[in-house]
Design a protein around this motif. Structure first.
Motif, PDB file in Angstrom:
ATOM      1  N   LYS A   1      29.204 -11.631 -29.902  1.00 44.14           N
ATOM      2  CA  LYS A   1      29.160 -12.413 -28.664  1.00 44.14           C
ATOM      3  C   LYS A   1      27.740 -12.483 -28.099  1.00 44.14           C
ATOM      4  O   LYS A   1      27.260 -13.553 -27.743  1.00 44.14           O
ATOM      5  N   TYR A   2      27.073 -11.343 -28.016  1.00 48.91           N
ATOM      6  CA  TYR A   2      25.753 -11.330 -27.373  1.00 48.91           C
ATOM      7  C   TYR A   2      24.686 -12.025 -28.210  1.00 48.91           C
ATOM      8  O   TYR A   2      23.735 -12.575 -27.660  1.00 48.91           O
TER       9      TYR A   2
ATOM     10  N   LEU B   1      25.352 -15.500 -27.148  1.00 49.35           N
ATOM     11  CA  LEU B   1      25.043 -15.663 -25.731  1.00 49.35           C
ATOM     12  C   LEU B   1      23.533 -15.790 -25.510  1.00 49.35           C
ATOM     13  O   LEU B   1      23.064 -16.619 -24.734  1.00 49.35           O
ATOM     14  N   LYS B   2      22.783 -14.981 -26.234  1.00 48.25           N
ATOM     15  CA  LYS B   2      21.335 -14.933 -26.019  1.00 48.25           C
ATOM     16  C   LYS B   2      20.584 -15.938 -26.879  1.00 48.25           C
ATOM     17  O   LYS B   2      19.440 -16.272 -26.576  1.00 48.25           O
TER      18      LYS B   2
ATOM     19  N   TYR C   1      32.637   2.244 -24.864  1.00 50.42           N
ATOM     20  CA  TYR C   1      31.552   1.783 -23.986  1.00 50.42           C
ATOM     21  C   TYR C   1      30.201   1.957 -24.671  1.00 50.42           C
ATOM     22  O   TYR C   1      29.334   1.068 -24.618  1.00 50.42           O
TER      23      TYR C   1
ATOM     24  N   ASN D   1      29.725  -0.814 -27.130  1.00 48.75           N
ATOM     25  CA  ASN D   1      29.475  -2.062 -26.404  1.00 48.75           C
ATOM     26  C   ASN D   1      28.019  -2.123 -25.944  1.00 48.75           C
ATOM     27  O   ASN D   1      27.350  -3.161 -26.068  1.00 48.75           O
ATOM     28  N   SER D   2      27.524  -1.010 -25.454  1.00 47.26           N
ATOM     29  CA  SER D   2      26.152  -0.953 -24.949  1.00 47.26           C
ATOM     30  C   SER D   2      25.133  -1.016 -26.102  1.00 47.26           C
ATOM     31  O   SER D   2      24.132  -1.728 -26.020  1.00 47.26           O
TER      32      SER D   2
ATOM     33  N   LYS E   1      24.505  -4.538 -27.564  1.00 46.25           N
ATOM     34  CA  LYS E   1      23.587  -5.414 -26.827  1.00 46.25           C
ATOM     35  C   LYS E   1      22.137  -5.100 -27.180  1.00 46.25           C
ATOM     36  O   LYS E   1      21.303  -6.000 -27.277  1.00 46.25           O
ATOM     37  N   VAL E   2      21.864  -3.814 -27.356  1.00 43.73           N
ATOM     38  CA  VAL E   2      20.517  -3.407 -27.759  1.00 43.73           C
ATOM     39  C   VAL E   2      20.215  -3.911 -29.168  1.00 43.73           C
ATOM     40  O   VAL E   2      19.141  -4.468 -29.437  1.00 43.73           O
TER      41      VAL E   2
ATOM     42  N   ALA F   1      19.745  -7.746 -29.163  1.00 36.78           N
ATOM     43  CA  ALA F   1      18.418  -8.100 -28.630  1.00 36.78           C
ATOM     44  C   ALA F   1      17.336  -7.800 -29.665  1.00 36.78           C
ATOM     45  O   ALA F   1      16.392  -8.585 -29.837  1.00 36.78           O
TER      46      ALA F   1
ATOM     47  N   ARG G   1      39.771  -4.164 -18.557  1.00 37.98           N
ATOM     48  CA  ARG G   1      39.783  -5.633 -18.436  1.00 37.98           C
ATOM     49  C   ARG G   1      38.376  -6.187 -18.662  1.00 37.98           C
ATOM     50  O   ARG G   1      38.177  -7.159 -19.383  1.00 37.98           O
ATOM     51  N   ASN G   2      37.413  -5.538 -18.038  1.00 39.00           N
ATOM     52  CA  ASN G   2      36.046  -6.053 -18.137  1.00 39.00           C
ATOM     53  C   ASN G   2      35.444  -5.895 -19.525  1.00 39.00           C
ATOM     54  O   ASN G   2      34.847  -6.822 -20.058  1.00 39.00           O
ATOM     55  N   VAL G   3      35.602  -4.722 -20.100  1.00 36.19           N
ATOM     56  CA  VAL G   3      34.924  -4.494 -21.381  1.00 36.19           C
ATOM     57  C   VAL G   3      35.559  -5.352 -22.480  1.00 36.19           C
ATOM     58  O   VAL G   3      34.851  -5.890 -23.338  1.00 36.19           O
TER      59      VAL G   3
ATOM     60  N   THR H   1      37.054  -8.239 -21.989  1.00 36.49           N
ATOM     61  CA  THR H   1      36.632  -9.612 -21.706  1.00 36.49           C
ATOM     62  C   THR H   1      35.184  -9.808 -22.159  1.00 36.49           C
ATOM     63  O   THR H   1      34.823 -10.853 -22.710  1.00 36.49           O
ATOM     64  N   ASP H   2      34.375  -8.793 -21.950  1.00 36.06           N
ATOM     65  CA  ASP H   2      32.968  -8.841 -22.393  1.00 36.06           C
ATOM     66  C   ASP H   2      32.877  -8.949 -23.920  1.00 36.06           C
ATOM     67  O   ASP H   2      31.962  -9.549 -24.453  1.00 36.06           O
TER      68      ASP H   2
END
Lengths: 423, 193
Positions: free
Chosen positions: A47-48, A51-52, A330, A333-334, A337-338, A341, A415-417, A419-420
């Motif tokens: 996704k990221y 997204l980016k 989590y 997930n974190s 993103k790293v 990027a 819900r948030n993670v 959805t993310d």
């Protein structure tokens, strides 16, 4: 330093004029990133990346059409969630333009930068992100192999295994003994076994109150121990017994026919329901690709999560060796993103920026009693460390309102993670 | 002059190196993206008890983080996380989230309560929660379209005295009954953007 030089050389090789202004940021269409594994790490990474940098060609290879989350799967055992709550599809990622391939990766060739799937198709990549999660060391406990797990669940990959354990608990007699075995570190979700004991106790308290739970633990202490013990005393007095490694908690063998655990010190523990959480290492593809160290986990440059064994491949999530970060949804997930990027920076021919990470893990002790551990992470001297002075666990002396809030926040997090990850 | 500046820069970097928590600065985006685990992608929360951060004013976000860090604002987990960042990070994250598009929460609300709440908003709250609560004056947060569950939690903290109110806020909130406050929050939940 060397990475910058390599990227510089790659640019020259690709015929990009470095002098031409803007060349360094040009051209992302056509560049392909293959993501292997569609869990908390892989789905987020896919996704990221899109997204980016929407121009990237992102291929996500995942054998299953639906993903069942491990976080909150203990709540299924307690009757506080259903498998449907935890099941997600990949349509959201497809809508973002991610190409989904539902197949199993059988080989990754780091030199040719090529991924092969069981159907025989191959995918070349400019960069790969590998997020295979964990596999079990089926040779670690005598008598407990993959075939045995169909009778005696590990339930440490959610889905059919979770349902199997839940059904066994449902058919157990009142007054039965449930045994959960816990391996030595490292394993995914350090508080998971103790949340599981809590949720099983919650179920038993209301349906089979004369039953008992024994945790046979290879370790001498465990995550959020004080908070768990306090909660157990409050809600499940006398119901849960924790046996540490030195007190006979270390498991040597399992007899599947009699559901009996033999400890390293020679004690035999027969169970009515037996849950073996076996020792673990990185998922299979990490081994076949040569991404693992002798202990079976993947060493990475923690600034980028690029493998230190195979350049061009980033390993994230439970399979990676992420310093102070625990193996959790989590964290994955974190880290995704790293890594995303860093991949984008590398494909643009610029150095990766400074990373930043968060982890938060909630555990439910009872339907209105949640606890948490959290931290913020940074890289210093090539080590991934906790930011000094930050993070920690929920307070010991919290009010019932506080404990209840941690339950609703846990659900909000879920819900948030998800959805993310998936939209 | 030049030498002097260089000297200052050296001294500053030496100071940074000496302090344990100093780190090279991640970009605002890099600092903010991990927040999505609880606050949603780009600060649009999908969970009902964690607030949407997108499009709040930078000042309100920085103010909130500083108060979480100091412990002035009560929290379960946020205080522990806020301690992982410095003022420069708060500024960067505040700036990042303030520039994100806000998507109002799609949630049920009580129409009657919302109508009563609209009146209360005009009489008691509109001076700081501007534009039907879509904007905030100074450090006032965005209220419109925020999750009702979150708003209820925070209002509970205010009325129980656990979260400190400014004198200005106290003057407007204290005369309101629990029923009034509930109506007010339903109003904010009803405002879409």
């Amino acid at each position: 330093m060397t990475m910058e030089r390599r990227d510089f050389l790659k640019l020259i090789g690709a015929g990009v004029g470095v002098g031409a202004s803007g060349a360094l940021f040009a051209q992302s269409s056509g560049q392909r990133v293959v993501v292997v594994g569609g869990g908390f790490g892989g789905a987020t990474a896919a996704k990221y990346l899109k997204l980016k940098n929407p121009g990237l060609n992102v291929v996500l290879i995942e054998p299953n059409r639906q993903y069942v989350s491990c976080p909150l799967s203990n709540e299924v055992l307690g009757g506080e969630a259903t498998i449907e709550h935890l099941t997600f599809g990949y349509d959201g990622l497809k809508k973002r333009g991610v190409t989904l391939v539902h197949d199993t990766v059988t080989a990754i060739d780091p030199q040719a930068r090529k991924v092969t799937v069981s159907g025989g198709n191959t995918f070349t990549y400019d960069r790969a992100i590998v997020a295979p999660g964990i596999d079990f060391r089926w040779d670690a406990i005598k008598g407990y192999d993959e075939a045995a797990s169909h009778a005696i669940p590990h339930a440490y990959k959610a889905g059919a295994q979770t349902t199997l354990l839940a059904n066994q608990l449902k058919s157990m007699k009142d007054g039965g003994v449930v045994i959960i075995t816990v391996p030595e570190y490292p394993f995914r979700c350090p508080p998971g076994p103790y949340e599981r004991a809590s949720m099983i106790a919650h179920y038993l308290k209301h349906h089979k109150p004369r039953s008992k739970i024994i945790i046979l633990d290879a370790k001498e202490s465990f995550s959020k121990q004080g908070l768990f013990m306090q909660g157990w005393k409050q809600h499940y007095e006398g119901m849960i017994e924790w046996v540490s490694g030195s007190k006979g908690g270390e498991v040597e063998s399992v007899d599947v026919a009699t559901r009996t655990v033999s400890s390293a010190v020679g004690n035999k523990h027969p169970a009515d329901v037996l849950n073996i959480i076996p020792p673990q290492y990185a998922g299979k593809i990490a081994h076949t690709t040569g991404l693992v160290d002798p202990k079976g986990w993947c060493p990475v440059n923690v600034r980028t999560f690029e493998s230190t064994q195979h350049p061009g491949i980033h390993v994230i999530g439970d399979a990676s060796m992420a310093g102070a970060m625990p193996r959790s949804g989590y964290s994955a997930n974190s880290q995704a993103k790293v890594a995303a990027a860093a991949v984008i920076a590398s494909l643009r021919g610029v150095p990766a920026g400074e990373p930043s990470f968060i982890n938060a893990c909630y555990s439910m002790i009872a339907p209105e009693h949640g606890i948490s551990i959290t931290n913020v992470y940074m890289v210093k001297d090539k080590q991934l460390i906790e930011v000094p002075g930050a993070g920690g666990i929920s307070p010991m002396d919290a009010t019932p309102e506080f404990r209840k809030l941690e339950v609703v926040h846990a659900k909000s997090w879920f819900r948030n993670v998800t959805t993310d990850m998936f939209t | 002059m030049k030498m002097k500046w260089k000297g200052w820069a050296l001294a500053a970097s030496a100071l940074l190196l000496a302090s344990g928590t100093a780190r090279a600065a991640p970009t605002a985006e890099m600092l903010s993206d991990p927040c999505a685990g609880c606050h949603g992608t780009y600060g649009n929360s999908a969970g009902t008890t964690t607030p949407t951060l997108a499009n709040h004013s930078k000042q309100s976000l920085v103010d909130a983080m500083k108060k979480f860090k100091s412990g002035e604002r009560p929290a379960t987990i946020m205080g522990r996380i806020a301690k992982g960042y410095g003022d420069v990070d708060f500024e960067a994250m505040g700036d990042f989230f303030s520039k994100q598009k806000f998507h109002a929460a799609n949630q049920p609300f009580d129409k009657k309560k919302a109508a009563r709440g609209a009146e209360l908003h005009s009489s008691n709250c509109a001076r700081c929660h501007l534009e039907d609560g879509k904007e905030g004056k100074d450090a006032s947060p965005v209220m419109a379209g925020q999750w009702l569950d979150y708003l209820k939690i925070e209002m509970g903290l205010y009325t129980s005295g656990k979260r400190k109110m400014s004198d200005e806020k106290k003057e407007k909130v204290q005369p309101l009954s629990a029923t009034d406050l509930e109506a007010l929050l339903h109003y904010y939940a009803s405002v879409t953007r």
